[in-house]
Enzyme design. Sequence first.
Site, PDB file in Angstrom:
ATOM      1  N   HIS A 121       0.854  -1.177   0.000  1.00  0.00           N
ATOM      2  CA  HIS A 121       0.000   0.000   0.000  1.00  0.00           C
ATOM      3  C   HIS A 121       0.898   1.236   0.000  1.00  0.00           C
ATOM      4  O   HIS A 121       2.019   1.207   0.511  1.00  0.00           O
ATOM      5  CB  HIS A 121      -0.868  -0.040   1.265  1.00  0.00           C
ATOM      6  N   ASP A 198       3.052  -4.214   7.985  1.00  0.00           N
ATOM      7  CA  ASP A 198       1.775  -3.550   7.775  1.00  0.00           C
ATOM      8  C   ASP A 198       0.692  -4.598   8.015  1.00  0.00           C
ATOM      9  O   ASP A 198       0.502  -5.507   7.208  1.00  0.00           O
ATOM     10  CB  ASP A 198       1.715  -3.006   6.347  1.00  0.00           C
ATOM     11  N   GLN A 201      -4.527  -5.244   6.770  1.00  0.00           N
ATOM     12  CA  GLN A 201      -5.445  -6.211   6.177  1.00  0.00           C
ATOM     13  C   GLN A 201      -5.397  -7.566   6.870  1.00  0.00           C
ATOM     14  O   GLN A 201      -6.148  -8.472   6.503  1.00  0.00           O
ATOM     15  CB  GLN A 201      -5.121  -6.401   4.688  1.00  0.00           C
ATOM     16  N   LYS A 224     -10.815  -0.963  10.055  1.00  0.00           N
ATOM     17  CA  LYS A 224     -10.933  -2.156   9.213  1.00  0.00           C
ATOM     18  C   LYS A 224     -11.310  -3.391  10.021  1.00  0.00           C
ATOM     19  O   LYS A 224     -11.532  -4.462   9.447  1.00  0.00           O
ATOM     20  CB  LYS A 224      -9.612  -2.405   8.474  1.00  0.00           C
ATOM     21  N   CYS A 364      -4.732   2.446  -3.812  1.00  0.00           N
ATOM     22  CA  CYS A 364      -3.525   2.977  -3.147  1.00  0.00           C
ATOM     23  C   CYS A 364      -2.347   2.025  -3.329  1.00  0.00           C
ATOM     24  O   CYS A 364      -1.568   1.786  -2.403  1.00  0.00           O
ATOM     25  CB  CYS A 364      -3.781   3.230  -1.666  1.00  0.00           C
TER      26      CYS A 364
END
Length: 409
Positions: A121, A198, A201, A224, A364
């Site tokens: 991302h 990261d 997700q 999220k 993104c």
Amino acid sequence: MNISDVRSYFPILNQEVNGNPLVYLDSAATSQKPIQVIEAVDKYYREYNSNVHRGVHTLGTKATDGYEGARDKVRKFINAKSTQEIIFTRGTTTALNTVAASYGRANLQEGDEIVITYMEHHSNIIPWQQLAKATGATLKYLPLQEDGTILLEDVRKTVNANTKLVSVTMVSNVLGVMNPIKEITQIAHSNGAVMVVDGAQAAPHMKIDVQDLDIDFLGFSGHKMCGPTGIGVLYGKKQLLENMEPIEFGGEMIDFVDLYDSTWKELPWKFEGGTPIIAGAIGLGAAIDFLTEVGLDNIQAHEHRLAVYALEKMSTVEGMTIYGPKDAAKRAGLVTFNLADVHPHDVATVLDAEGIAVRAGHHCAQPLMKWLKASATARASFYLYNTEEEIDKLVSGLLKTKEYFSDVF
């Protein structure tokens, strides 16, 4: 809590969009919120709205207990050793930028290397671009296989003694790829590099054990994972955070201020300048309670079934291109695709007319779009409240989209 009963906790799903029942397939962008989270935030504002850490009155004490209680829920959620390792941020973007601006600028120099991947991302690319420019370090990219996966052999070839930092997404927001973070971390550490992950997700969908993974930093976002917007988390190993300088100054992070110098509070508060995100943290704590009650293993298994079903059904649509691994065992619960010669924005527009919400654009992830040789894609992403029937509606909507544009042209 039975996964089949989950939908009843999400009031927003009980509506029609353009005359059709809402089919929300955009949870990778932001998830919907269960009533437990909505009520927790509402209760804070209605019953004990106050600033934290400062006052000794009843409301201030209750707000502080709620805020710090949420921090401990996060600690347990990712199995961190201490609440001192849990920093509340505005989201994943802020978490990653904090690592780059604080740890990165103090520890990297010319000749050092930063290793990331094409699937990142933008929030896990631009901070490292800026760090490389500021320090003279070199930014390197891990190669991807044809299906978007990473080979550990390529990691071993790319990461070397000059590598000081490796940053990789745990789950790709476009390809759905689940990366082998534990093994990549071992390679990074064997070369003396720190490992940044990261988790935006991943955190909503699967268990993350930071001690087992041995990662050095992790960022993820509340919105999220059924929590409010504007709240996120930076996890960092205590010994690393203790040696890092804050990048925002004022308010809650201050210990003592003199005319020409100041000192900072201890962890975790030295990284939380200004009035904290109190309602957001309380809402995130409620979201963690909800997800824990449902069970992360149950959520991941449910999403896997949906991914298998979606890949099977969507593959029957003529002209369909699906990106990422064809094997559902290698991907999380999302499918990114293009439909024949129809632009993804047009696909999303027609689906919206059917009440179906999907994402369209570059997500993104423009470097990955370039790697895929696609200017844009559409994406359907699933969460604990989605059903196979909704995937059937998606496929029906895609067939209508094809029919509509065949008539137009």
